[in-house]
Design an enzyme around this catalytic site. Structure first.
Site, PDB file in Angstrom:
ATOM      1  N   LYS A   1       0.249  26.370  46.714  1.00 61.90           N
ATOM      2  CA  LYS A   1       1.386  26.248  45.793  1.00 61.90           C
ATOM      3  C   LYS A   1       0.835  25.849  44.434  1.00 61.90           C
ATOM      4  O   LYS A   1      -0.251  25.253  44.357  1.00 61.90           O
ATOM      5  CB  LYS A   1       2.347  25.138  46.284  1.00 61.90           C
ATOM      6  CG  LYS A   1       3.724  25.214  45.702  1.00 61.90           C
ATOM      7  CD  LYS A   1       4.616  26.150  46.498  1.00 61.90           C
ATOM      8  CE  LYS A   1       5.982  26.316  45.866  1.00 61.90           C
ATOM      9  NZ  LYS A   1       6.843  27.193  46.666  1.00 61.90           N
TER      10      LYS A   1
ATOM     11  N   GLY B   1      26.921  28.171  50.956  1.00 65.36           N
ATOM     12  CA  GLY B   1      26.152  28.827  49.891  1.00 65.36           C
ATOM     13  C   GLY B   1      26.091  30.311  50.148  1.00 65.36           C
ATOM     14  O   GLY B   1      25.440  30.778  51.083  1.00 65.36           O
TER      15      GLY B   1
ATOM     16  N   GLY C   1      24.968  32.780  48.036  1.00 69.51           N
ATOM     17  CA  GLY C   1      24.206  33.404  46.957  1.00 69.51           C
ATOM     18  C   GLY C   1      23.498  34.637  47.477  1.00 69.51           C
ATOM     19  O   GLY C   1      24.018  35.378  48.310  1.00 69.51           O
ATOM     20  N   HIS C   2      22.270  34.832  47.008  1.00 72.96           N
ATOM     21  CA  HIS C   2      21.513  36.040  47.372  1.00 72.96           C
ATOM     22  C   HIS C   2      21.357  36.202  48.876  1.00 72.96           C
ATOM     23  O   HIS C   2      21.564  37.267  49.427  1.00 72.96           O
ATOM     24  CB  HIS C   2      20.124  35.994  46.729  1.00 72.96           C
ATOM     25  CG  HIS C   2      20.165  36.200  45.249  1.00 72.96           C
ATOM     26  ND1 HIS C   2      20.232  35.164  44.362  1.00 72.96           N
ATOM     27  CD2 HIS C   2      20.168  37.319  44.518  1.00 72.96           C
ATOM     28  CE1 HIS C   2      20.279  35.635  43.129  1.00 72.96           C
ATOM     29  NE2 HIS C   2      20.241  36.953  43.195  1.00 72.96           N
ATOM     30  N   VAL C   3      20.975  35.125  49.554  1.00 73.47           N
ATOM     31  CA  VAL C   3      20.749  35.205  50.998  1.00 73.47           C
ATOM     32  C   VAL C   3      22.072  35.085  51.752  1.00 73.47           C
ATOM     33  O   VAL C   3      22.378  35.883  52.643  1.00 73.47           O
ATOM     34  CB  VAL C   3      19.786  34.081  51.473  1.00 73.47           C
ATOM     35  CG1 VAL C   3      19.608  34.129  52.978  1.00 73.47           C
ATOM     36  CG2 VAL C   3      18.441  34.198  50.768  1.00 73.47           C
TER      37      VAL C   3
END
Ligand code: NAD
Length: 362
Positions: free
Chosen positions: A88, A188, A190-192
């Protein structure tokens, strides 16, 4: 030099404790770049992990974050069966104020100098333009847009993996993996989350949705025939599955006491506020928790496919394997009476140890 001479807060002590191989401090006063790249473990392959830009208050906060996040990437790649290690990077700064072409390209040169032991992708605080600048200086970037030959938006693949994780959990808890008539609350959308809602509704699940974006909530609920609810009331619903797809730490002492579901399985990272404490609480309460880092690994599989040159079909096949991987974790958890998060960690560690042995033979 005797290692005990270092105090427990020294960087060396931290690296020893977390098992990191390599941590690179990137400093370039000319561009204002201050970044840290952490390579946790490359036993299985090059360390892959996103680059995050965040206005950390202190250097220690940035170091702790990059160490924690890179280590979890090692586990995620290992449990998913990928030939990747964990890494990371964090760039210290306000992503709205401190970006420039020169800073991003300078950062790209630091990555290039690691000769492929670290490969990065977009993460919080970064955008496609930043990644484009980084790519001008290094080839070790993945997760690039489809329009320029990359694997594109990982969200559909992530949603598919979460869906497989949910089915595997349902199989374990109810004896078969049919979702028909099962009730699922997706927090949620959103995208997923939205794609997941579509997959669940295709299998005739009863779906509740919640989101802080009221407008989107209404639209998605109507589009898929789901029921919109408030985020707070979600924790008191009598449902089969709670699917956190918004933010981390929603599974904590307060919510576990309220939750009436049988299964928790969603895409959000770090769902358990405290892995040890809340993993055990869920086990004791008989709630089956599908480890987040396993079932949301579709995004990582997407990046891996880009590096390995796999097509979409192969990527989806690999993502479907999340079903079997989840089954293995749940079985181990049951057999050894340990939290599922711990079972997943043990399986990941065993794979790394096994592969380390074969490498020693070369
Ligand atoms: P997103 O930003 O597109 O969607 C998140 C949604 O959650 C938004 O609609 C937002 O309004 C909503 N939200 C925020 N706070 C909320 C709250 N308190 N209650 C209810 N809703 C809230 O993000 P995404 O890409 O869909 O990712 C969702 C989660 O999955 C994130 O935690 C992300 O880190 C994780 N994840 C995503 C991917 C991926 O491929 N996109 C891969 C792995 C993990």
């Amino acid at each position: 030099m005797v290692l005990s001479q270092f105090d427990e807060h020294s960087v060396f002590s931290k690296l020893e404790k977390s098992g990191h191989q390599n941590v690179v401090y990137c400093s370039d006063p000319g561009t204002g770049l201050r970044a840290i790249i952490a390579v946790h473990d490359t036993t299985l392959g090059p360390a892959l992990g996103g680059t995050r830009m965040f206005a950390y208050k202190t250097e220690t906060e940035a170091l702790n974050d990059v160490l924690r996040l890179s280590r979890s990437m090692t586990y995620k790649a290992a449990i998913t069966g990928l030939n990747l290690g964990g890494g990371k990077a964090v760039i210290i700064g306000d992503s709205r104020l401190h970006k420039s072409e020169a800073l991003m390209r300078r950062f790209g040169r630091f990555i290039e100098n690691l000769n492929g032991s670290f490969i990065t992708a977009e993460d919080v605080g970064m955008n496609p333009k930043d990644m484009e600048y980084i790519r001008m200086e290094t080839k070790y970037v993945t997760g690039i847009p489809e329009s320029i030959g990359g694997s594109g938006d990982p969200s559909p693949v992530t949603a598919r993996g979460v869906f497989m994780g949910i089915k595997a959990s349902v199989k374990e808890f109810f004896g078969n993996d049919s979702l028909a008539g099962k009730s699922v609350a997706v927090q949620g959308i959103g995208h997923v989350g939205e794609i997941l809602v579509g997959l669940l509704r295709n299998e005739s699940a009863k779906v509740y949705v919640s989101d802080i974006n009221e407008e989107r909530l209404g639209q998605v609920a109507q589009k898929y025939g789901a029921e919109a609810i408030s985020t707070n009331s979600l924790f008191d619903l009598d449902i089969d599955i709670y699917s956190p797809c918004a933010l981390g730490a929603t599974v904590n002492t307060e919510t576990i006491n309220r939750l009436k579901c049988s299964i928790i399985a969603g895409s959000a990272n770090n769902q358990l506020a405290d892995e040890e404490v809340h993993g055990k609480m869920l086990l004791d309460k008989g709630i089956l928790y599908a480890p987040d880092y396993l079932i949301n690994a579709g995004g990582l599989i997407n990046c891996y496919s880009e590096i390995a040159g796999f097509n979409k079909k192969k990527t989806l096949q690999m993502t479907e394997n999340i079903y079997e991987a989840t089954r293995r974790v749940l079985k181990k958890s049951k057999e050894e009476s340990i939290p599922t998060s711990e079972a997943a960690n043990r399986i990941a560690e065993k794979r790394i140890e096994d592969i380390r042995k074969i490498k020693a033979a070369w």
